[in-house]
Design a protein around this motif. Structure first.
Motif, PDB file in Angstrom:
ATOM      1  N   LYS A  86       7.428 -34.061 -11.119  1.00  0.00           N
ATOM      2  CA  LYS A  86       6.963 -35.367 -12.061  1.00  0.00           C
ATOM      3  C   LYS A  86       6.478 -35.032 -13.072  1.00  0.00           C
ATOM      4  O   LYS A  86       6.191 -33.885 -13.622  1.00  0.00           O
ATOM      5  N   GLN A  87       6.565 -36.161 -14.133  1.00  0.00           N
ATOM      6  CA  GLN A  87       6.211 -35.697 -15.431  1.00  0.00           C
ATOM      7  C   GLN A  87       4.987 -36.517 -15.677  1.00  0.00           C
ATOM      8  O   GLN A  87       4.916 -37.722 -15.159  1.00  0.00           O
ATOM      9  N   TYR A  88       4.177 -36.242 -16.683  1.00  0.00           N
ATOM     10  CA  TYR A  88       3.097 -36.994 -16.959  1.00  0.00           C
ATOM     11  C   TYR A  88       2.742 -36.920 -18.494  1.00  0.00           C
ATOM     12  O   TYR A  88       3.421 -36.240 -19.400  1.00  0.00           O
ATOM     13  N   ALA A  89       2.053 -38.259 -18.944  1.00  0.00           N
ATOM     14  CA  ALA A  89       1.974 -38.179 -20.376  1.00  0.00           C
ATOM     15  C   ALA A  89       0.507 -38.107 -20.574  1.00  0.00           C
ATOM     16  O   ALA A  89      -0.093 -37.104 -21.224  1.00  0.00           O
ATOM     17  N   ASN A  90      -0.544 -38.982 -20.191  1.00  0.00           N
ATOM     18  CA  ASN A  90      -2.005 -38.955 -20.206  1.00  0.00           C
ATOM     19  C   ASN A  90      -2.411 -38.591 -18.989  1.00  0.00           C
ATOM     20  O   ASN A  90      -2.159 -39.437 -18.028  1.00  0.00           O
ATOM     21  N   PHE A  91      -3.485 -37.684 -18.871  1.00  0.00           N
ATOM     22  CA  PHE A  91      -3.743 -37.275 -17.547  1.00  0.00           C
ATOM     23  C   PHE A  91      -5.081 -36.519 -17.571  1.00  0.00           C
ATOM     24  O   PHE A  91      -5.532 -35.975 -18.656  1.00  0.00           O
ATOM     25  N   GLU A  92      -5.615 -36.286 -16.324  1.00  0.00           N
ATOM     26  CA  GLU A  92      -6.628 -35.135 -16.171  1.00  0.00           C
ATOM     27  C   GLU A  92      -5.896 -34.177 -15.095  1.00  0.00           C
ATOM     28  O   GLU A  92      -5.575 -34.570 -13.796  1.00  0.00           O
ATOM     29  N   PHE A  93      -5.862 -32.870 -15.265  1.00  0.00           N
ATOM     30  CA  PHE A  93      -5.355 -31.961 -14.611  1.00  0.00           C
ATOM     31  C   PHE A  93      -6.288 -30.788 -14.109  1.00  0.00           C
ATOM     32  O   PHE A  93      -6.931 -30.474 -15.182  1.00  0.00           O
ATOM     33  N   SER A  94      -6.538 -30.643 -12.761  1.00  0.00           N
ATOM     34  CA  SER A  94      -7.704 -29.818 -12.366  1.00  0.00           C
ATOM     35  C   SER A  94      -7.440 -28.911 -11.551  1.00  0.00           C
ATOM     36  O   SER A  94      -6.376 -29.386 -10.220  1.00  0.00           O
ATOM     37  N   TRP A  95      -7.793 -27.765 -11.253  1.00  0.00           N
ATOM     38  CA  TRP A  95      -7.520 -26.682 -10.447  1.00  0.00           C
ATOM     39  C   TRP A  95      -8.530 -25.613 -10.232  1.00  0.00           C
ATOM     40  O   TRP A  95      -9.161 -25.576 -11.578  1.00  0.00           O
ATOM     41  N   GLU A  96      -8.574 -24.914  -9.302  1.00  0.00           N
ATOM     42  CA  GLU A  96      -9.293 -23.623  -8.885  1.00  0.00           C
ATOM     43  C   GLU A  96      -8.253 -22.550  -9.079  1.00  0.00           C
ATOM     44  O   GLU A  96      -7.329 -22.566  -8.522  1.00  0.00           O
ATOM     45  N   PHE A 108       0.350 -24.999 -18.015  1.00  0.00           N
ATOM     46  CA  PHE A 108       1.043 -25.747 -19.049  1.00  0.00           C
ATOM     47  C   PHE A 108       1.133 -27.454 -18.874  1.00  0.00           C
ATOM     48  O   PHE A 108       0.996 -27.680 -17.782  1.00  0.00           O
ATOM     49  N   TYR A 109       1.536 -28.086 -20.000  1.00  0.00           N
ATOM     50  CA  TYR A 109       1.677 -29.518 -19.679  1.00  0.00           C
ATOM     51  C   TYR A 109       2.543 -30.065 -20.839  1.00  0.00           C
ATOM     52  O   TYR A 109       2.958 -29.333 -21.839  1.00  0.00           O
ATOM     53  N   HIS A 110       3.191 -31.107 -20.691  1.00  0.00           N
ATOM     54  CA  HIS A 110       4.208 -31.731 -21.589  1.00  0.00           C
ATOM     55  C   HIS A 110       5.460 -30.772 -21.659  1.00  0.00           C
ATOM     56  O   HIS A 110       5.892 -30.503 -22.652  1.00  0.00           O
ATOM     57  N   VAL A 111       5.803 -30.007 -20.606  1.00  0.00           N
ATOM     58  CA  VAL A 111       6.779 -29.066 -20.910  1.00  0.00           C
ATOM     59  C   VAL A 111       8.278 -29.824 -20.572  1.00  0.00           C
ATOM     60  O   VAL A 111       8.482 -30.608 -19.935  1.00  0.00           O
ATOM     61  N   VAL A 112       9.131 -29.336 -21.553  1.00  0.00           N
ATOM     62  CA  VAL A 112      10.352 -29.839 -21.613  1.00  0.00           C
ATOM     63  C   VAL A 112      11.340 -28.655 -21.004  1.00  0.00           C
ATOM     64  O   VAL A 112      11.265 -27.621 -21.372  1.00  0.00           O
ATOM     65  N   GLU A 113      11.957 -29.173 -20.243  1.00  0.00           N
ATOM     66  CA  GLU A 113      13.104 -28.551 -19.403  1.00  0.00           C
ATOM     67  C   GLU A 113      14.452 -28.724 -19.868  1.00  0.00           C
ATOM     68  O   GLU A 113      14.715 -29.840 -20.017  1.00  0.00           O
ATOM     69  N   ASP A 114      15.047 -27.584 -20.222  1.00  0.00           N
ATOM     70  CA  ASP A 114      16.431 -27.596 -20.656  1.00  0.00           C
ATOM     71  C   ASP A 114      16.949 -26.113 -20.733  1.00  0.00           C
ATOM     72  O   ASP A 114      16.110 -25.205 -20.879  1.00  0.00           O
ATOM     73  N   SER A 115      18.527 -26.149 -20.690  1.00  0.00           N
ATOM     74  CA  SER A 115      18.715 -24.871 -20.540  1.00  0.00           C
ATOM     75  C   SER A 115      18.759 -23.978 -21.771  1.00  0.00           C
ATOM     76  O   SER A 115      19.007 -22.819 -21.744  1.00  0.00           O
ATOM     77  N   HIS A 219       6.701 -32.090 -17.967  1.00  0.00           N
ATOM     78  CA  HIS A 219       6.263 -31.704 -16.675  1.00  0.00           C
ATOM     79  C   HIS A 219       4.998 -30.571 -16.806  1.00  0.00           C
ATOM     80  O   HIS A 219       4.778 -30.130 -18.167  1.00  0.00           O
ATOM     81  N   LEU A 220       4.269 -30.415 -15.711  1.00  0.00           N
ATOM     82  CA  LEU A 220       3.197 -29.461 -15.642  1.00  0.00           C
ATOM     83  C   LEU A 220       3.885 -28.160 -15.259  1.00  0.00           C
ATOM     84  O   LEU A 220       5.015 -28.187 -14.646  1.00  0.00           O
ATOM     85  N   ALA A 221       3.220 -26.881 -15.615  1.00  0.00           N
ATOM     86  CA  ALA A 221       3.791 -25.671 -15.236  1.00  0.00           C
ATOM     87  C   ALA A 221       2.737 -24.669 -15.088  1.00  0.00           C
ATOM     88  O   ALA A 221       1.763 -24.627 -15.499  1.00  0.00           O
ATOM     89  N   LEU A 222       3.086 -23.721 -13.973  1.00  0.00           N
ATOM     90  CA  LEU A 222       1.933 -22.370 -13.761  1.00  0.00           C
ATOM     91  C   LEU A 222       2.909 -21.368 -13.957  1.00  0.00           C
ATOM     92  O   LEU A 222       4.162 -21.422 -13.753  1.00  0.00           O
TER      93      LEU A 222
END
Length: 241
Positions: A86-96, A108-115, A219-222
């Motif tokens: 899923k893609q996101y524009a405005n958000f709160e992204f939380s993790w441990e 990462f956030y606002h990832v553009v996916e393209d070859s 996208h988000l990315a790890l």
């Protein structure tokens, strides 16, 4: 006692009316607010919500369960950061998260996916994750944990736990206003939609990456940067358009 049909109907309507009442009516304002906040969060602890960057499936250097996301640090052999479907524009992204000794990773956030791109970092801002103390090479402040990588450094409120212990991180992107949190403390804040951001973006590392930071949805990315890194309680709250 004689009970009429009208009495029974009255009692039935009273019971139905009570059972259909708002479940939050007898809840305190603080409890209701907490419940509302919790229901706005979407858990990302599900392998069906992720895949490899420029791939259709989750790469074998990652494993995702409902309690743990594990990166084995094998990107040099089998390749692959992972991105949210899923893609996101405005958000709160939380993790441990916790990282292996000498480890390096990022979110990462606002990832553009393209070859035409081989990795998320070519287009997307990064919340840096690093073993600041044990990293084997000299590092600048803009490379350390919590930094908006190669853009904004963490402030003096930063309190990074030792390697092997869990840290809590959070990114907020709200119509260009960006905040990085580490273990409850605000450590980075900036406004993307300013001349200052543009000047910083067009200098240093990103001058060689013309598409870095241009997207405001993605996208988000790890990241698998060749290190073991573990994530849990990964979740997001969509703040809408």
């Amino acid at each position: 006692m004689k009970i009429t049909i009208q009495t029974l109907l009255g009692l039935s309507m009273l019971f139905l009316g009570q059972s259909c009442k708002d479940p939050l009516k007898n809840t305190s304002n603080s409890q209701a607010a907490k419940l509302t906040q919790e229901t706005q969060w979407e858990s990302l602890m599900n392998p069906d919500l992720w895949r490899g960057y420029n791939q259709e499936k989750l790469p074998s250097n990652w494993n995702i369960t409902d309690s743990l996301i594990s990166c084995y640090g094998l990107a040099g052999d089998v390749g692959g950061d992972i991105i949210s479907k899923k893609q996101y524009a405005n958000f709160e992204f939380s993790w441990e998260w916790k990282i292996s000794p000498e480890g390096n990773s990022g979110a990462f956030y606002h990832v553009v996916e393209d070859s035409m791109y081989h990795s998320p970092y070519q287009t997307a801002p990064e919340y840096q994750l690093l073993d600041d103390v044990g990293f084997p090479s000299p590092i600048a402040d803009w490379q350390k944990t919590g930094a908006n990588y190669a853009m904004h450094i963490a402030n003096e409120q930063k309190n990074l736990k030792p390697v092997g212990q869990w840290n809590t991180s959070r990114i907020v992107f709200d119509h260009g206003k960006v905040s990085h949190f580490l273990n409850g403390a605000l450590i980075v804040s900036f406004d993307k939609f300013t001349p200052e951001w543009e000047t910083l973006r067009n200098s240093g590392k990103w001058s060689d990456y013309p598409d870095y930071g241009k997207a405001n949805t993605g996208h988000l990315a790890l990241q698998d940067h060749g290190s073991g890194v573990w994530f849990k309680s990964v979740k997001i709250k969509d703040l809408g358009d």
